[in-house]
Design a protein around this motif. Structure first.
Motif, PDB file in Angstrom:
ATOM      1  N   LEU A   9      58.454  22.744  41.361  1.00 49.43           N
ATOM      2  CA  LEU A   9      57.202  21.984  41.373  1.00 49.43           C
ATOM      3  C   LEU A   9      56.002  22.913  41.174  1.00 49.43           C
ATOM      4  O   LEU A   9      55.001  22.527  40.552  1.00 49.43           O
ATOM      5  CB  LEU A   9      57.056  21.240  42.708  1.00 49.43           C
ATOM      6  CG  LEU A   9      58.073  20.134  42.985  1.00 49.43           C
ATOM      7  CD1 LEU A   9      57.785  19.461  44.324  1.00 49.43           C
ATOM      8  CD2 LEU A   9      58.089  19.094  41.861  1.00 49.43           C
ATOM      9  N   GLU A  10      56.090  24.117  41.709  1.00 49.92           N
ATOM     10  CA  GLU A  10      54.990  25.064  41.533  1.00 49.92           C
ATOM     11  C   GLU A  10      54.723  25.343  40.055  1.00 49.92           C
ATOM     12  O   GLU A  10      53.565  25.362  39.616  1.00 49.92           O
ATOM     13  CB  GLU A  10      55.314  26.388  42.264  1.00 49.92           C
ATOM     14  CG  GLU A  10      55.207  26.320  43.775  1.00 49.92           C
ATOM     15  CD  GLU A  10      56.425  25.670  44.441  1.00 49.92           C
ATOM     16  OE1 GLU A  10      56.374  25.444  45.655  1.00 49.92           O
ATOM     17  OE2 GLU A  10      57.434  25.385  43.739  1.00 49.92           O
ATOM     18  N   GLU A  11      55.786  25.518  39.281  1.00 49.95           N
ATOM     19  CA  GLU A  11      55.610  25.775  37.847  1.00 49.95           C
ATOM     20  C   GLU A  11      55.141  24.514  37.124  1.00 49.95           C
ATOM     21  O   GLU A  11      54.343  24.598  36.180  1.00 49.95           O
ATOM     22  CB  GLU A  11      56.926  26.273  37.250  1.00 49.95           C
ATOM     23  CG  GLU A  11      57.256  27.692  37.689  1.00 49.95           C
ATOM     24  CD  GLU A  11      58.700  28.067  37.412  1.00 49.95           C
ATOM     25  OE1 GLU A  11      58.934  28.754  36.390  1.00 49.95           O
ATOM     26  OE2 GLU A  11      59.581  27.674  38.196  1.00 49.95           O
ATOM     27  N   ALA A  12      55.634  23.371  37.525  1.00 50.79           N
ATOM     28  CA  ALA A  12      55.222  22.122  36.876  1.00 50.79           C
ATOM     29  C   ALA A  12      53.718  21.915  36.991  1.00 50.79           C
ATOM     30  O   ALA A  12      53.066  21.481  36.032  1.00 50.79           O
ATOM     31  CB  ALA A  12      55.964  20.941  37.501  1.00 50.79           C
ATOM     32  N   PHE A  13      53.159  22.228  38.153  1.00 48.46           N
ATOM     33  CA  PHE A  13      51.733  21.980  38.391  1.00 48.46           C
ATOM     34  C   PHE A  13      50.867  23.213  38.232  1.00 48.46           C
ATOM     35  O   PHE A  13      49.676  23.186  38.547  1.00 48.46           O
ATOM     36  CB  PHE A  13      51.553  21.377  39.795  1.00 48.46           C
ATOM     37  CG  PHE A  13      52.171  20.013  39.948  1.00 48.46           C
ATOM     38  CD1 PHE A  13      51.600  18.918  39.316  1.00 48.46           C
ATOM     39  CD2 PHE A  13      53.324  19.830  40.684  1.00 48.46           C
ATOM     40  CE1 PHE A  13      52.167  17.657  39.440  1.00 48.46           C
ATOM     41  CE2 PHE A  13      53.897  18.572  40.816  1.00 48.46           C
ATOM     42  CZ  PHE A  13      53.321  17.467  40.195  1.00 48.46           C
ATOM     43  N   GLY A  14      51.434  24.289  37.726  1.00 48.88           N
ATOM     44  CA  GLY A  14      50.648  25.498  37.456  1.00 48.88           C
ATOM     45  C   GLY A  14      50.114  26.167  38.692  1.00 48.88           C
ATOM     46  O   GLY A  14      48.999  26.724  38.667  1.00 48.88           O
ATOM     47  N   LEU A  15      50.878  26.164  39.780  1.00 47.93           N
ATOM     48  CA  LEU A  15      50.437  26.747  41.038  1.00 47.93           C
ATOM     49  C   LEU A  15      50.856  28.210  41.157  1.00 47.93           C
ATOM     50  O   LEU A  15      51.825  28.647  40.541  1.00 47.93           O
ATOM     51  CB  LEU A  15      51.008  25.955  42.207  1.00 47.93           C
ATOM     52  CG  LEU A  15      50.632  24.470  42.260  1.00 47.93           C
ATOM     53  CD1 LEU A  15      51.385  23.777  43.383  1.00 47.93           C
ATOM     54  CD2 LEU A  15      49.128  24.307  42.435  1.00 47.93           C
ATOM     55  N   VAL A  16      50.136  28.941  41.970  1.00 44.95           N
ATOM     56  CA  VAL A  16      50.507  30.328  42.257  1.00 44.95           C
ATOM     57  C   VAL A  16      51.812  30.312  43.041  1.00 44.95           C
ATOM     58  O   VAL A  16      52.016  29.481  43.936  1.00 44.95           O
ATOM     59  CB  VAL A  16      49.406  31.014  43.077  1.00 44.95           C
ATOM     60  CG1 VAL A  16      49.849  32.409  43.513  1.00 44.95           C
ATOM     61  CG2 VAL A  16      48.121  31.081  42.261  1.00 44.95           C
ATOM     62  N   GLY A  17      52.716  31.199  42.700  1.00 40.35           N
ATOM     63  CA  GLY A  17      53.995  31.254  43.384  1.00 40.35           C
ATOM     64  C   GLY A  17      53.834  31.545  44.864  1.00 40.35           C
ATOM     65  O   GLY A  17      53.046  32.420  45.266  1.00 40.35           O
TER      66      GLY A  17
END
Length: 258
Positions: free
Chosen positions: A247-255
């Motif tokens: 989900l982090e990659e889907a929404f462009g969030l910092v790991g």
């Protein structure tokens, strides 16, 4: 025969001969082409100087998936993203709850979870729910126990602090095998028939494998082959088709683990 009668006969014969000659000759005039008509036009080619044919309408491309459809911050949202960097707000959030096979989950999870378990069992699998909703207080106890047993650094890789757990949303479930405890909530669960089936089919019921192998930098947690998060079929299908693992990659969030 008199001269007058002979003249009449000669006239009749001459007239007949003239009529016969006319009948044998082709006296039809050739048809004239209509103005602007050429040989190519008769073969189906467009008339010179006419309006060009319109280009075909372009094929409609599918609309891009709308990743703003639901909030990723609101704890009541089906797409809320919770990890070590992103706590629930408020930290003591308690969702609406319903029951599936003796476990508490968010009401929106009831039907898809029951359908997933039923489909797995019809496929000959031994699926059951191992854990679902956990309150803020219960999560605090689990985290304190993990820290006491393994130390804070190791505990942080496997156990969420209170207020940072997906289980507190009611949208996450841990799945295992009913007839045996072997490999339940253990690394070896990934090699079971149940885990392989879940990886292939969970998206059909709106679930994603929340902590995939190799995803710790983004999720903040080690691989958990048993932990599935309900996000709904549209998003789960989008992530699978686009091969987006977290989900982090889907929404462009910092790991969360970086």
């Amino acid at each position: 025969m008199g001269h007058r009668a002979a003249g009449i006969v000669v006239a009749v014969v001459v007239t007949a001969l003239m009529v016969g000659c006319s009948a044998g000759a082709d006296t039809t005039a050739p048809a004239r082409s209509a103005p602007g008509e050429q040989a190519g036009e008769q073969a189906g080619e467009p008339a010179g100087g006419g309006a060009p044919a319109a280009d075909p309408a372009p094929l409609r491309q599918p609309d891009p998936f709308d990743l703003t459809r639901h909030s990723i911050d609101d704890p009541r949202s089906p797409w809320v993203v919770v990890n070590q960097r992103r706590p629930l707000r408020p930290a003591t959030h308690r969702p609406e709850l319903a029951v599936v096979e003796g476990y508490l989950v968010h009401p929106r999870v009831v039907r898809p979870l029951a359908a997933l378990l039923g489909a797995g069992r019809r496929a000959g699998l031994d699926l059951r729910v191992m854990s679902a909703y956990r309150s803020h207080g219960r999560q605090a106890q689990l985290y304190a126990g993990a820290v006491a047993a393994r130390g804070a650094e190791r505990a942080a890789r496997t156990t969420a602090p209170a207020g940072h757990s997906e289980h507190q949303t009611g949208l996450a479930v841990d799945l295992g095998r009913a007839s045996t405890g072997a490999c339940n909530v253990e690394a070896c669960f990934a090699r079971t028939r149940e885990a392989r089936w879940l990886r292939r089919h969970a998206h059909r019921f709106g679930f994603v494998l929340r902590y995939p192998a190799g995803g710790q930098r983004m999720t903040g947690y080690a691989h958990e082959s048993w932990h599935f998060r309900h996000v709904g079929r549209p998003l789960a299908t989008h992530l699978r088709h686009e091969r987006i693992p977290t989900l982090e990659e889907a929404f462009g969030l910092v790991g969360a683990g970086s």
